[in-house]
Scaffold this active site. Sequence first.
Site, PDB file in Angstrom:
ATOM      1  N   SER A 129       1.013  -1.071   0.166  1.00 40.17           N
ATOM      2  CA  SER A 129       0.347   0.083  -0.256  1.00 40.17           C
ATOM      3  C   SER A 129       0.937   1.512  -0.262  1.00 40.17           C
ATOM      4  O   SER A 129       1.322   1.943  -0.836  1.00 40.17           O
ATOM      5  CB  SER A 129      -1.308  -0.075   1.044  1.00 40.17           C
ATOM      6  OG  SER A 129      -1.601   0.865   1.390  1.00 40.17           O
ATOM      7  N   ASP A 143      -0.359  -4.269  -3.993  1.00 37.09           N
ATOM      8  CA  ASP A 143      -1.523  -3.366  -4.072  1.00 37.09           C
ATOM      9  C   ASP A 143      -1.144  -1.310  -3.428  1.00 37.09           C
ATOM     10  O   ASP A 143      -1.391  -1.420  -2.351  1.00 37.09           O
ATOM     11  CB  ASP A 143      -2.958  -4.120  -3.438  1.00 37.09           C
ATOM     12  CG  ASP A 143      -3.953  -3.297  -3.587  1.00 37.09           C
ATOM     13  OD1 ASP A 143      -3.798  -3.491  -5.314  1.00 37.09           O
ATOM     14  OD2 ASP A 143      -4.979  -3.217  -3.332  1.00 37.09           O
ATOM     15  N   HIS A 170      -7.761  -5.468  -1.292  1.00 37.23           N
ATOM     16  CA  HIS A 170      -6.824  -4.267  -1.079  1.00 37.23           C
ATOM     17  C   HIS A 170      -5.885  -5.212  -0.156  1.00 37.23           C
ATOM     18  O   HIS A 170      -4.981  -5.861  -0.301  1.00 37.23           O
ATOM     19  CB  HIS A 170      -6.984  -3.378  -0.277  1.00 37.23           C
ATOM     20  CG  HIS A 170      -5.395  -2.595  -0.218  1.00 37.23           C
ATOM     21  ND1 HIS A 170      -4.913  -2.681  -0.986  1.00 37.23           N
ATOM     22  CD2 HIS A 170      -4.876  -2.218   0.981  1.00 37.23           C
ATOM     23  CE1 HIS A 170      -4.156  -1.174  -0.571  1.00 37.23           C
ATOM     24  NE2 HIS A 170      -4.056  -1.149   0.569  1.00 37.23           N
TER      25      HIS A 170
END
Length: 448
Positions: A155, A179, A249
């Site tokens: 992230s 991601d 996610h």
Amino acid sequence: MYATKCLLSALMISMWVDKGQACDTFTDLHLHHAIVGTDVDVRLLLYSRANPSCGRRIAHSAPPNMNLSLPTTFIIHGFRPTGAPPVWLLPMAGLVLAREDRNVVVVDWNNGATNIDYFRSVRNTRATAANLTAFIRTMEEHGASLASIHMIGISLGAHISGFVGAELNGTIGRITGLDAAGPMFAGKPPEDCLDKTDAQFVDVIHTDIDALGLREPLGHIDFYPNGGADQEGCPKSILSGSSYFKCDHQRSVFLFKESLQGVCEIRAFPCATYDEFLDARCTDCTQFGTQGCPVFGYDVVAWKDSLLRLGQTKYFFNTNGNKPFCKTNFRLNIMTWNQEVQWGYITIKLSGKNQSAKATIDHKKLKFEKYTETQLLAQFDGDVETVEKMSVTFSSAIVLGPKHKLRVLRLRLQRLEGSDRPLCRYDLLLKEKEEITFRPIPCLESNF
């Protein structure tokens, strides 16, 4: 066998922990800290095969107390809205160590990542990257090779990795972005997000392109499991609570962890769009030579030279909803001889030697025309090494009206991985929603 060896290795090295020395642990914060907000304070925790489950904090101001002749992996977490330590972090460090003898440095920037104000955490990524860059330069001054560094960023951590790599002029060996965060980074120029120029090899996985992740390709290879958006097994309703928002996610982390465990291989196929991939228009892997199409995850670096040469970035694959995530890929060709065009869906089951697998091809309504071969991608939820029986079900999905029939002149099933001879069945009548079971035979030579 490989997974068993990894497990035994992990068990053996876990016995090497020096229990007489206290371990340094990841910063554990709480919702109160998130509400008040936190400032950047980067802590580096070293794990090694000598101490695989006991972190040792590394000082920033002194020569790194680590074996710089070994390669080094940095694992960098993302936004922490509650302050709790990521549950996957230390297991991932252990899996890396089970695979290779190297330094594993967990980058603990929980002070800086813990905020209910996401935008403040985004601003803190730059300071975190500057801190980490200074440390890596110290490593280099004391003999470390930047080419042997692998950064795994999740992230916001993916963009931190990119900022570090950019400051070091792309000399880092590899960056893996799990991601990479989308909010505040979508549409930004390369210098403001993770980019393929940030390392010698950049691999990225996209699992939440319609919410918390990024849609556009960022690396030398970009994986889009299940098209990059809705992941199998994740909640489809907001009634599921927080899992509805974070499951897609987080799936990037669990897919990458499974690649480290070596449970099974996930092949990824280069394609312009997900729809073309589902239509089996991107199953040719000959451009990669004898290696075949790239394997997703930790071992994709083995395809580095081919990927850099070809320049294609988007790669697709589908997964199961639970572990093991890998599917087995087949190309299905069906030639029919109905007088009228038929539309519908196909479900196939394979069985043999106490193994079974199922593939439902329902991404769109399929068109079957007389004497026209329809090519499909059949992805099974398991693997059957030796297929003894095959079952096929046809459904037109029409609720009212007469039941339809699909008259099959030839059905051909070809495994995409390996060199197995394709299996065939000739002259088959499929009645609406009736499962037909038969023993397939090797296809005639003329049908190759």
